[in-house]
Scaffold this motif. Structure first.
Motif, mmCIF file in Angstrom:
data_model
loop_
_atom_site.group_PDB
_atom_site.id
_atom_site.type_symbol
_atom_site.label_atom_id
_atom_site.label_comp_id
_atom_site.label_asym_id
_atom_site.label_seq_id
_atom_site.Cartn_x
_atom_site.Cartn_y
_atom_site.Cartn_z
ATOM 1 N N LYS A 35 -3.131 -6.841 -5.733
ATOM 2 C CA LYS A 35 -4.017 -5.944 -4.957
ATOM 3 C C LYS A 35 -3.414 -5.002 -3.831
ATOM 4 C CE LYS A 35 -8.584 -6.367 -2.838
ATOM 5 N NZ LYS A 35 -9.735 -7.287 -2.422
ATOM 6 N N GLN A 36 -2.751 -5.766 -2.843
ATOM 7 C CA GLN A 36 -2.495 -5.522 -1.645
ATOM 8 C C GLN A 36 -1.171 -4.263 -1.962
ATOM 9 O OE1 GLN A 36 -4.964 -6.677 0.204
ATOM 10 N NE2 GLN A 36 -3.660 -5.681 1.849
ATOM 11 N N GLN A 72 -2.949 -1.008 -3.173
ATOM 12 C CA GLN A 72 -3.379 -0.424 -2.135
ATOM 13 C C GLN A 72 -2.569 0.421 -1.414
ATOM 14 O OE1 GLN A 72 -5.256 -2.685 0.782
ATOM 15 N NE2 GLN A 72 -5.754 -1.046 2.345
ATOM 16 N N GLU A 102 -1.712 3.375 -4.088
ATOM 17 C CA GLU A 102 -2.575 4.447 -4.058
ATOM 18 C C GLU A 102 -2.640 5.108 -2.731
ATOM 19 O OE1 GLU A 102 -5.544 6.973 -5.084
ATOM 20 O OE2 GLU A 102 -4.534 5.830 -6.305
ATOM 21 N N ALA A 148 -2.911 0.602 4.827
ATOM 22 C CA ALA A 148 -2.459 -0.184 3.720
ATOM 23 C C ALA A 148 -1.567 -1.301 4.204
ATOM 24 C CB ALA A 148 -1.964 0.508 2.650
ATOM 25 N N SER A 175 -3.206 -3.956 6.532
ATOM 26 C CA SER A 175 -4.225 -4.852 5.756
ATOM 27 C C SER A 175 -3.221 -5.693 5.119
ATOM 28 C CB SER A 175 -4.883 -3.840 4.691
ATOM 29 O OG SER A 175 -5.480 -4.855 3.626
#
Length: 247
Positions: free
Chosen positions: A161-162, A165, A168, A184, A187
């Motif tokens: 998921k990270q 990110q 993207e 990103a 995060s």
């Protein structure tokens, strides 16, 4: 501390609109956007996602103008009304004219003036396409290795998921700018404070399966952001954070 530079949304929108001028009015609207937004051959969701990023640019421009130039006297809304009308009146199944006919010369001129105004605070350097491609290639390989690894399902989900990110943010850089890339990275590091197992897996020197590769990816991505001028010394801060987390 020196004033942060503006991640110029007016120039990004202007670039998209000027690219659009190179296509014929009778061309298919969906096909034109696929080419402009660099999603040719991808699933429809990628087109719609990046089109949504483009649609967010007018609002971002207004925010930057109000945050940094609130006393500005000339605040024409001509450009925004025409861009908004073009975006909502277009037909993806129709011709490019459903969008392009709403974009007049005054719209382009006003966006150019806003871009010049924003750059008085300092412009970010562009991130080279080759740098983005190299990072994306590493991300694709890393995601594949994580999926095939023996990590727990929870850890795979967190890491994928990270990293997705970051992917993207890099893929949509030409539309959304450098700030989402920076967010990103931050995060990905921030989650390490809350999740010890995850922290161990992204930190170098911990003997984890992917610590070296992930920490190198974060550091290199942060270096690209730093060179672009979005956040002075963020690459050094990331290196320090990763070293601290590994202890």
């Amino acid at each position: 501390m020196s004033e942060l530079k503006i991640d110029n949304p007016a120039q990004r929108l202007l670039d998209l609109l000027e690219q659009g001028k190179n296509y014929k009015r009778e061309g298919n609207c969906r096909v034109v956007w696929q080419q402009i937004l660099q999603v040719v051959g991808m699933e429809e969701q990628h087109l719609l996602t990046r089109l949504a990023f483009a649609m967010a640019l007018p609002g971002r421009i207004i925010q930057v103008r109000e945050d940094n130039f609130s006393s500005l006297r000339g605040k024409s809304s001509h450009w925004k009304s025409h861009v908004d009308k073009a975006l909502v009146s277009q037909s993806l199944n129709g011709t490019w004219s459903t969008f392009q006919d709403q974009i007049d010369d005054r719209t382009l001129t006003e966006l150019g003036m806003l871009s010049d105004l924003f750059e008085t605070r300092g412009a970010h350097a562009g991130i080279e396409a080759e740098e983005i491609d190299a990072l994306l290639e590493r991300i694709t390989q890393l995601r594949s290795e994580i999926r095939e690894s023996g990590l727990s399902a929870t850890m795979k989900t967190l890491l994928l998921k990270q990293i997705a990110q970051i992917q993207e943010a890099l893929e949509s850089y030409s539309i959304s700018g450098v700030e989402p890339v920076m967010d990103a990275v931050q995060s990905t590091l921030g989650l390490a404070v809350l999740h010890p197992e995850y922290r161990n897996e992204i930190s170098k020197g911990t003997g984890s399966q992917f610590g070296e590769k992930i920490s190198a990816l974060l550091t290199d991505t942060a270096s690209v952001v730093t060179i672009a001028g979005a956040m002075p010394m963020i690459s050094g801060a990331v290196h320090t954070a990763l070293t601290y987390l590994s202890k």
